[in-house]
Design a protein around this motif. Structure first.
Motif, PDB file in Angstrom:
ATOM      1  N   ALA A  86       3.601  -6.321  -9.325  1.00 45.55           N
ATOM      2  CA  ALA A  86       2.308  -6.674  -8.730  1.00 45.55           C
ATOM      3  C   ALA A  86       2.135  -6.003  -7.374  1.00 45.55           C
ATOM      4  CB  ALA A  86       2.210  -8.199  -8.586  1.00 45.55           C
ATOM      5  N   GLU A  87       3.215  -5.863  -6.645  1.00 44.02           N
ATOM      6  CA  GLU A  87       3.160  -5.214  -5.329  1.00 44.02           C
ATOM      7  C   GLU A  87       2.706  -3.761  -5.448  1.00 44.02           C
ATOM      8  OE1 GLU A  87       6.465  -3.884  -2.012  1.00 44.02           O
ATOM      9  OE2 GLU A  87       6.771  -5.732  -3.147  1.00 44.02           O
ATOM     10  N   THR A  88       3.223  -3.059  -6.467  1.00 42.26           N
ATOM     11  CA  THR A  88       2.829  -1.660  -6.651  1.00 42.26           C
ATOM     12  C   THR A  88       1.355  -1.554  -7.041  1.00 42.26           C
ATOM     13  OG1 THR A  88       3.517  -1.664  -8.982  1.00 42.26           O
ATOM     14  CG2 THR A  88       5.170  -1.076  -7.340  1.00 42.26           C
ATOM     15  N   HIS A  89       0.858  -2.516  -7.799  1.00 45.00           N
ATOM     16  CA  HIS A  89      -0.568  -2.508  -8.142  1.00 45.00           C
ATOM     17  C   HIS A  89      -1.426  -2.742  -6.911  1.00 45.00           C
ATOM     18  CE1 HIS A  89       0.522  -3.732 -12.547  1.00 45.00           C
ATOM     19  NE2 HIS A  89       0.835  -2.491 -12.265  1.00 45.00           N
ATOM     20  N   ILE A  90      -0.987  -3.643  -6.054  1.00 50.86           N
ATOM     21  CA  ILE A  90      -1.728  -3.912  -4.815  1.00 50.86           C
ATOM     22  C   ILE A  90      -1.742  -2.674  -3.925  1.00 50.86           C
ATOM     23  CG2 ILE A  90      -1.705  -5.274  -2.687  1.00 50.86           C
ATOM     24  CD1 ILE A  90      -0.542  -7.584  -4.347  1.00 50.86           C
ATOM     25  N   LEU A  98      -1.371   0.416  -4.853  1.00 50.49           N
ATOM     26  CA  LEU A  98      -2.206   1.434  -5.495  1.00 50.49           C
ATOM     27  C   LEU A  98      -3.681   1.196  -5.182  1.00 50.49           C
ATOM     28  CD1 LEU A  98      -1.752   2.838  -9.057  1.00 50.49           C
ATOM     29  CD2 LEU A  98      -4.028   2.175  -8.295  1.00 50.49           C
ATOM     30  N   LEU A  99      -4.147  -0.040  -5.290  1.00 52.30           N
ATOM     31  CA  LEU A  99      -5.553  -0.347  -5.009  1.00 52.30           C
ATOM     32  C   LEU A  99      -5.888  -0.102  -3.543  1.00 52.30           C
ATOM     33  CD1 LEU A  99      -6.037  -3.610  -7.116  1.00 52.30           C
ATOM     34  CD2 LEU A  99      -6.893  -1.323  -7.628  1.00 52.30           C
ATOM     35  N   PHE A 100      -4.972  -0.471  -2.634  1.00 57.53           N
ATOM     36  CA  PHE A 100      -5.224  -0.253  -1.208  1.00 57.53           C
ATOM     37  C   PHE A 100      -5.280   1.241  -0.893  1.00 57.53           C
ATOM     38  CE2 PHE A 100      -3.519  -4.563   0.542  1.00 57.53           C
ATOM     39  CZ  PHE A 100      -4.516  -5.206  -0.167  1.00 57.53           C
ATOM     40  N   THR A 129      -8.515   6.091   0.225  1.00 64.25           N
ATOM     41  CA  THR A 129      -8.962   7.405  -0.240  1.00 64.25           C
ATOM     42  C   THR A 129     -10.470   7.433  -0.440  1.00 64.25           C
ATOM     43  OG1 THR A 129      -6.842   7.689  -1.368  1.00 64.25           O
ATOM     44  CG2 THR A 129      -8.638   9.144  -2.024  1.00 64.25           C
ATOM     45  N   MET A 130     -11.023   6.371  -1.004  1.00 65.84           N
ATOM     46  CA  MET A 130     -12.463   6.292  -1.177  1.00 65.84           C
ATOM     47  C   MET A 130     -13.178   6.337   0.162  1.00 65.84           C
ATOM     48  SD  MET A 130     -15.103   6.132  -3.092  1.00 65.84           S
ATOM     49  CE  MET A 130     -14.372   5.841  -4.697  1.00 65.84           C
ATOM     50  N   GLY A 131     -12.616   5.658   1.157  1.00 63.94           N
ATOM     51  CA  GLY A 131     -13.208   5.698   2.492  1.00 63.94           C
ATOM     52  C   GLY A 131     -13.210   7.097   3.073  1.00 63.94           C
ATOM     53  N   MET A 132     -12.113   7.841   2.884  1.00 62.69           N
ATOM     54  CA  MET A 132     -12.057   9.214   3.385  1.00 62.69           C
ATOM     55  C   MET A 132     -13.050  10.109   2.659  1.00 62.69           C
ATOM     56  SD  MET A 132      -9.844   9.070   5.785  1.00 62.69           S
ATOM     57  CE  MET A 132      -9.664  10.829   6.094  1.00 62.69           C
ATOM     58  N   VAL A 133     -13.218   9.889   1.354  1.00 64.89           N
ATOM     59  CA  VAL A 133     -14.197  10.670   0.593  1.00 64.89           C
ATOM     60  C   VAL A 133     -15.609  10.397   1.098  1.00 64.89           C
ATOM     61  CG1 VAL A 133     -15.231  10.979  -1.692  1.00 64.89           C
ATOM     62  CG2 VAL A 133     -12.752  10.843  -1.460  1.00 64.89           C
ATOM     63  N   LEU A 134     -15.917   9.128   1.356  1.00 62.28           N
ATOM     64  CA  LEU A 134     -17.247   8.784   1.874  1.00 62.28           C
ATOM     65  C   LEU A 134     -17.485   9.420   3.233  1.00 62.28           C
ATOM     66  CD1 LEU A 134     -17.551   5.003   0.886  1.00 62.28           C
ATOM     67  CD2 LEU A 134     -18.734   6.949  -0.130  1.00 62.28           C
ATOM     68  N   LEU A 135     -16.469   9.446   4.087  1.00 65.62           N
ATOM     69  CA  LEU A 135     -16.613  10.075   5.398  1.00 65.62           C
ATOM     70  C   LEU A 135     -16.849  11.580   5.262  1.00 65.62           C
ATOM     71  CD1 LEU A 135     -13.848   8.235   7.460  1.00 65.62           C
ATOM     72  CD2 LEU A 135     -16.316   8.023   7.733  1.00 65.62           C
ATOM     73  N   CYS A 136     -16.140  12.226   4.342  1.00 61.89           N
ATOM     74  CA  CYS A 136     -16.338  13.659   4.121  1.00 61.89           C
ATOM     75  C   CYS A 136     -17.733  13.938   3.570  1.00 61.89           C
ATOM     76  CB  CYS A 136     -15.276  14.193   3.168  1.00 61.89           C
ATOM     77  SG  CYS A 136     -13.610  14.216   3.856  1.00 61.89           S
ATOM     78  N   GLU A 137     -18.181  13.098   2.636  1.00 59.18           N
ATOM     79  CA  GLU A 137     -19.522  13.279   2.082  1.00 59.18           C
ATOM     80  C   GLU A 137     -20.599  13.034   3.134  1.00 59.18           C
ATOM     81  OE1 GLU A 137     -20.691  14.251  -0.945  1.00 59.18           O
ATOM     82  OE2 GLU A 137     -18.612  14.836  -1.356  1.00 59.18           O
ATOM     83  N   ALA A 138     -20.367  12.043   4.003  1.00 55.83           N
ATOM     84  CA  ALA A 138     -21.350  11.766   5.063  1.00 55.83           C
ATOM     85  C   ALA A 138     -21.457  12.934   6.031  1.00 55.83           C
ATOM     86  CB  ALA A 138     -20.948  10.497   5.814  1.00 55.83           C
ATOM     87  N   LEU A 181      -9.986  -1.357   7.182  1.00 53.65           N
ATOM     88  CA  LEU A 181      -9.574  -2.628   6.577  1.00 53.65           C
ATOM     89  C   LEU A 181      -8.346  -2.459   5.693  1.00 53.65           C
ATOM     90  CD1 LEU A 181     -10.110  -5.625   6.079  1.00 53.65           C
ATOM     91  CD2 LEU A 181     -11.645  -4.969   4.212  1.00 53.65           C
ATOM     92  N   PHE A 182      -8.420  -1.503   4.768  1.00 54.44           N
ATOM     93  CA  PHE A 182      -7.321  -1.389   3.807  1.00 54.44           C
ATOM     94  C   PHE A 182      -6.079  -0.725   4.413  1.00 54.44           C
ATOM     95  CE2 PHE A 182     -10.891  -2.100   0.979  1.00 54.44           C
ATOM     96  CZ  PHE A 182     -10.347  -2.989   0.061  1.00 54.44           C
ATOM     97  N   PHE A 183      -6.271   0.151   5.418  1.00 47.02           N
ATOM     98  CA  PHE A 183      -5.102   0.674   6.105  1.00 47.02           C
ATOM     99  C   PHE A 183      -4.406  -0.431   6.896  1.00 47.02           C
ATOM    100  CE2 PHE A 183      -3.049   2.596   9.826  1.00 47.02           C
ATOM    101  CZ  PHE A 183      -2.151   3.454   9.187  1.00 47.02           C
ATOM    102  N   SER A 184      -5.190  -1.343   7.450  1.00 47.98           N
ATOM    103  CA  SER A 184      -4.602  -2.479   8.161  1.00 47.98           C
ATOM    104  C   SER A 184      -3.803  -3.351   7.208  1.00 47.98           C
ATOM    105  CB  SER A 184      -5.701  -3.297   8.840  1.00 47.98           C
ATOM    106  OG  SER A 184      -5.168  -4.429   9.479  1.00 47.98           O
ATOM    107  N   TRP A 185      -4.320  -3.591   5.997  1.00 49.52           N
ATOM    108  CA  TRP A 185      -3.580  -4.379   5.006  1.00 49.52           C
ATOM    109  C   TRP A 185      -2.295  -3.672   4.569  1.00 49.52           C
ATOM    110  CZ3 TRP A 185      -8.503  -6.057   1.893  1.00 49.52           C
ATOM    111  CH2 TRP A 185      -8.965  -7.275   2.423  1.00 49.52           C
ATOM    112  N   LEU A 186      -2.376  -2.342   4.382  1.00 53.93           N
ATOM    113  CA  LEU A 186      -1.178  -1.587   4.034  1.00 53.93           C
ATOM    114  C   LEU A 186      -0.114  -1.697   5.129  1.00 53.93           C
ATOM    115  CD1 LEU A 186      -2.565   1.726   2.467  1.00 53.93           C
ATOM    116  CD2 LEU A 186      -1.082   0.063   1.353  1.00 53.93           C
ATOM    117  N   LEU A 187      -0.545  -1.631   6.370  1.00 55.92           N
ATOM    118  CA  LEU A 187       0.386  -1.728   7.488  1.00 55.92           C
ATOM    119  C   LEU A 187       1.008  -3.120   7.573  1.00 55.92           C
ATOM    120  CD1 LEU A 187       1.369   0.284   9.573  1.00 55.92           C
ATOM    121  CD2 LEU A 187      -0.314  -0.620  11.182  1.00 55.92           C
ATOM    122  N   SER A 188       0.222  -4.153   7.238  1.00 58.51           N
ATOM    123  CA  SER A 188       0.770  -5.513   7.263  1.00 58.51           C
ATOM    124  C   SER A 188       1.815  -5.696   6.172  1.00 58.51           C
ATOM    125  CB  SER A 188      -0.361  -6.535   7.095  1.00 58.51           C
ATOM    126  OG  SER A 188      -0.956  -6.434   5.805  1.00 58.51           O
TER     127      SER A 188
END
Length: 341
Positions: free
Chosen positions: A273-277, A279-281, A286-295, A318-325
């Motif tokens: 379950a940890e690896t799935h979490i 992966l989603l984070f 990655t989606m956030g970086m894509v949106l920034l590049c598209e913007a 948000l999700f980088f903060s969760w990954l760091l936690s």
């Protein structure tokens, strides 16, 4: 004459004492022989009973009485590998069922091996059938694997490191070999799901290629290849290969408190379950970086570009903060955090 009588009296007393001592030694020898015969008979009965149970079920089910008689009580010249589990539906222990399947594979591989002997037996104790055994061993989690050697008490190394090694049958076989010198070649029942899935996937790809045989431009679409490469990278960096090799549990549930842990507390192991979490984070970052590049590069109107920019920044932060936690929770003492502690 008086001295001679006294000497003869002393010699007579000594002979009488020696005679009594010899009789006592003979009695002790006879008693020892009887005790050895009784112990040998008892041991033979225990081994015969264990072999009979093992012939019916590769994993012997034990309760408190069986555990005390055939595992704890001497004499015993065989090793017993026991899985302490909680398989009843009300316990809701999914990990226990997964571990039980692997334990059954290991026990069947040994039971139907040509090298099978009475040197080691496999057994299980369910919490609802042997709660007194759990209390006796001060055990508060399941599943747990313990090795009980033929002589003496179990040592620290006789407890299987489930959180580190996982419960794959191959890993359990290596641990059993370390503890008992019994080599078990794990033989799994044939599983046709993988080949069937691969065949289905190839059939779908072949069908699509045939239907679009006059227009194969999609094979040269950079977005398709970029998305495929990104999915592969996310899967590999989240730890899926480690799961495939080690076979860790999906999560861990404490049978006493019912609390479920999805993140392993050590940097040396992980849950599925940890690896799935993770992966989603990673995918969200990655989606956030894509949106920034598209913007920054898109030709859309300024309003939509601002929304994409804000959404991208929000996802990354948000999700980088969760990954760091999660990283801080696994690597104790790591000093840095971001937004979330």
């Amino acid at each position: 004459m008086t001295v001679d009588r006294r000497a003869r009296s002393i010699i007579g007393d000594m002979e009488h004492s020696i005679h009594q001592l010899c009789l006592f030694i003979l009695f002790l020898e006879h008693l020892l022989c009887v005790m050895l015969c009784v112990l040998q008979t008892l041991l033979s009965e225990k081994v015969t009973q264990m072999m009979e149970w093992a012939s019916k079920r590769s994993v012997i089910r034990m309760n408190g009485d069986k555990f005390r008689r055939f595992v704890k009580a001497p004499p015993r010249n065989y090793s017993v590998v026991i899985m302490f589990t909680a398989l009843q539906p009300q316990r809701q222990c999914g990990v226990c069922r997964q571990a039980d399947e692997e334990f059954q594979v290991l026990a069947n591989s040994w039971r139907y091996s040509s090298a099978f002997t009475n040197k080691v037996f496999f057994a299980s104790v369910d919490f609802d059938e042997g709660s007194d055994v759990f209390q006796m061993l001060n055990m508060n989690s399941a599943p747990t694997f313990l090795h009980f050697p033929p002589k003496g008490k179990p040592r620290r190394t006789d407890t299987y490191e489930l959180q580190v090694r996982g419960f794959a049958a191959e890993q359990l076989a290596r641990w059993v070999a370390d503890r008992t010198d019994v080599q078990i070649r794990v033989i799994r029942p044939p599983n046709y799901a993988g080949p069937l899935l691969l065949g289905f996937l190839l059939a779908v790809i072949g069908g699509l290629a045939y239907l679009r045989r006059h227009n194969l431009e999609f094979l040269f679409n950079k977005n398709v290849w970029a998305f495929s490469a990104l999915c592969f990278v996310l899967i590999m960096t989240s730890g899926q290969m480690w799961n495939h090799i080690r076979g860790p549990p999906y999560a861990h549930k404490n049978p006493s408190t019912g609390q479920v842990s999805y993140i392993h507390g050590s940097s040396q192991a992980q849950f599925v379950a940890e690896t799935h979490i993770v992966l989603l984070f990673n995918a969200a970052v990655t989606m956030g970086m894509v949106l920034l590049c598209e913007a920054a590069t898109s030709d859309m109107d300024i309003g939509k570009r601002k929304i994409m920019c804000v959404a991208g920044i929000g996802l990354v932060m948000l999700f980088f903060s969760w990954l760091l936690s999660i990283f801080r929770a696994k690597y104790h003492g790591y000093p840095y955090s971001f937004l979330l502690s």
